[in-house]
Design an enzyme around this catalytic site. Structure first.
Site, mmCIF file in Angstrom:
data_model
loop_
_atom_site.group_PDB
_atom_site.id
_atom_site.type_symbol
_atom_site.label_atom_id
_atom_site.label_comp_id
_atom_site.label_asym_id
_atom_site.label_seq_id
_atom_site.Cartn_x
_atom_site.Cartn_y
_atom_site.Cartn_z
ATOM 1 N N SER A 9 0.808 -1.218 0.000
ATOM 2 C CA SER A 9 0.000 0.000 0.000
ATOM 3 C C SER A 9 0.841 1.267 0.000
ATOM 4 O O SER A 9 0.343 2.342 -0.315
ATOM 5 C CB SER A 9 -0.917 0.009 1.224
ATOM 6 O OG SER A 9 -0.138 0.108 2.408
ATOM 7 N N GLY A 10 2.097 1.148 0.399
ATOM 8 C CA GLY A 10 2.928 2.328 0.597
ATOM 9 C C GLY A 10 2.985 2.753 2.048
ATOM 10 O O GLY A 10 3.597 3.766 2.383
ATOM 11 N N VAL A 12 3.372 1.600 6.429
ATOM 12 C CA VAL A 12 4.322 0.882 7.272
ATOM 13 C C VAL A 12 3.941 -0.582 7.453
ATOM 14 O O VAL A 12 4.813 -1.456 7.545
ATOM 15 C CB VAL A 12 4.463 1.589 8.642
ATOM 16 C CG1 VAL A 12 3.164 1.510 9.446
ATOM 17 C CG2 VAL A 12 5.627 1.016 9.438
ATOM 18 N N MET A 33 -1.864 -2.021 -5.548
ATOM 19 C CA MET A 33 -3.190 -1.932 -6.158
ATOM 20 C C MET A 33 -3.603 -0.483 -6.367
ATOM 21 O O MET A 33 -3.514 0.330 -5.450
ATOM 22 C CB MET A 33 -4.233 -2.629 -5.269
ATOM 23 C CG MET A 33 -4.120 -4.129 -5.224
ATOM 24 S SD MET A 33 -5.337 -4.857 -4.087
ATOM 25 C CE MET A 33 -4.540 -4.511 -2.507
ATOM 26 N N CYS A 99 -14.396 -4.271 0.041
ATOM 27 C CA CYS A 99 -13.109 -4.226 -0.650
ATOM 28 C C CYS A 99 -12.290 -5.479 -0.355
ATOM 29 O O CYS A 99 -11.673 -6.063 -1.257
ATOM 30 C CB CYS A 99 -12.335 -2.974 -0.243
ATOM 31 S SG CYS A 99 -10.747 -2.789 -1.093
ATOM 32 N N GLY A 124 -1.175 -6.641 5.121
ATOM 33 C CA GLY A 124 -0.726 -6.071 6.386
ATOM 34 C C GLY A 124 -1.820 -5.969 7.424
ATOM 35 O O GLY A 124 -1.716 -5.150 8.343
ATOM 36 N N CYS A 205 -10.463 6.584 2.098
ATOM 37 C CA CYS A 205 -9.362 7.329 1.491
ATOM 38 C C CYS A 205 -9.761 8.058 0.219
ATOM 39 O O CYS A 205 -9.198 9.086 -0.104
ATOM 40 C CB CYS A 205 -8.211 6.373 1.207
ATOM 41 S SG CYS A 205 -6.625 7.183 1.044
#
Length: 375
Positions: A9-10, A12, A33, A99, A124, A205
């Site tokens: 996801s970018g 942590v 994604m 999702c 994650g 988001c």
């Protein structure tokens, strides 16, 4: 070693998950994604280009391949349109659950398997299973069971409640046995300071930084004026659309002709007439539900737990941030009638009620159809 494709996801959590997989010797591939069109997004807390860049940098540092995949069409059709339809009809919804079921544990895995020849996917999420965080205890003959992660404040089983046996058996949750503080420490030790310092993504988001939730919905849902009434039928105001309201929400004074130092709160939404029913005070009895109906619950295991376990051994939650509470559930044909030990505030149709047993096992869940009674 098995090949694992991890959703990057970018952030942590996925960064540390990728590191832990690589450390255990798996053949790891990072896959980012793209679920939302930036032309729809505008300026955002979670800009796609930044997230993609951070995910790529983590994979480069770990020396694992990095790829992107576009799921904009699938997300729009399977998640976002359902989200809009629910709010259009005055229902509250949790798009993260859809999702996970339709994107992360379905089409994502198909791409991972067909394009990258993956044996497993990894995410994650803060959750674990009886098969272990890395599928180290997996047995083909056993059913997989989903359990809360070690960190109770970050536990994400709520969002995984509709994922099925097949989907879970091909998934790894490397963070299941870790606290969030441990994850951040590992990230900093491995040189992932950039992602370790990023603010956590909260809420939905795709709404974007510059927009309020109600303004965002106005861009997609046509206004339909209606009345704001008290339970006795007295009209105290008007509104521009029921999609701007949720059960338990305080009503903005700009919609009201009446005034109260306690404030007026939404206790019911009539989607057929467009009327909003209000009550006075944030703890008015009409805001609490002592019984509600669940339609067609989905169970993670292959059997209906209500046929094998005493209903007194169940716990339920309707919000991830609230701990599960004991409840009694009664079967009524395809429905479940749920009676929580404590009446729940702001229980709304469309919300997900997620069930657990006393061993922190997530059993599954179902959408709340209607509120049968309040205190």
């Amino acid at each position: 070693m098995p090949r694992v494709v991890i959703g990057m996801s970018g952030g942590v959590d996925s960064a540390v998950s990728a590191f832990l997989l690589k450390k255990r010797g798996f053949d790891v591939i990072g896959l980012h994604m793209i679920n939302w069109d930036v032309q729809e997004e505008g300026t955002s807390h979670c800009p796609r280009s930044k997230d993609e860049s951070d995910a790529r940098n983590v994979c480069d540092r770990l020396n694992i391949p990095f790829h992107t995949v576009n799921f904009v069409k699938e997300y729009w059709n399977d998640v976002f349109l359902k989200f809009l339809e629910n709010y259009k009809n005055g229902r509250t919804t949790v798009p993260d659950i859809d999702c996970n079921q339709s994107i992360k544990f379905d089409v994502f895995h198909k791409i991972a398997r067909e394009k990258f020849n993956a044996d497993f996917i990894a995410t994650g999420h803060y959750a674990t299973t009886n098969f272990g965080d890395f599928q180290q205890n997996a047995k083909d003959s056993d059913e997989i069971r989903l359990f809360s992660g070690k960190d109770p404040l970050k536990d994400q089983t709520f969002f995984l409640c509709t994922v099925n046996q097949e989907q879970l058996k091909r998934a790894m949750f490397p963070l299941g046995s870790l606290q969030k503080s441990e994850v951040k420490r590992i990230a900093e030790e491995q040189g992932f300071q950039e992602v370790a310092k990023k603010p956590e993504s909260m809420g939905i988001c795709f709404i974007g930084k510059k927009k309020r939730f109600s303004d965002f919905l106005d861009e997609y849902i046509e206004p339909k004026p209606g009345r704001i009434l008290l339970k006795n039928g007295s009209e105290i105001g008007n509104h521009h659309g029921i999609h701007q309201f949720t059960i338990g929400k305080r009503i903005n004074g700009k919609y009201l002709e009446a005034r109260s130092h306690l404030g007026f709160f939404v206790s019911h939404i009539h989607s057929d007439t467009g009327d909003i029913i209000a009550c006075e005070g944030s703890h008015h009895p009409d805001l609490y539900a002592s019984r509600f109906l669940i339609n067609h619950p989905k169970w993670i295991r292959t059997f209906d737990p209500f046929n094998r376990i005493s209903s007194n051994n169940f716990l339920c939650r309707i919000q991830r941030t609230h701990p599960p509470i004991p409840c009694v559930a009664e079967k009524q044909e395809q429905f479940l009638s749920v009676i929580p030990r404590l009446a729940l505030r702001a229980t709304a149709p469309g919300q997900m009620c997620v069930f657990y047993n006393t061993k922190n096992e997530c059993l599954g869940g179902g959408e709340i159809m209607n509120i049968q009674e309040t205190l």
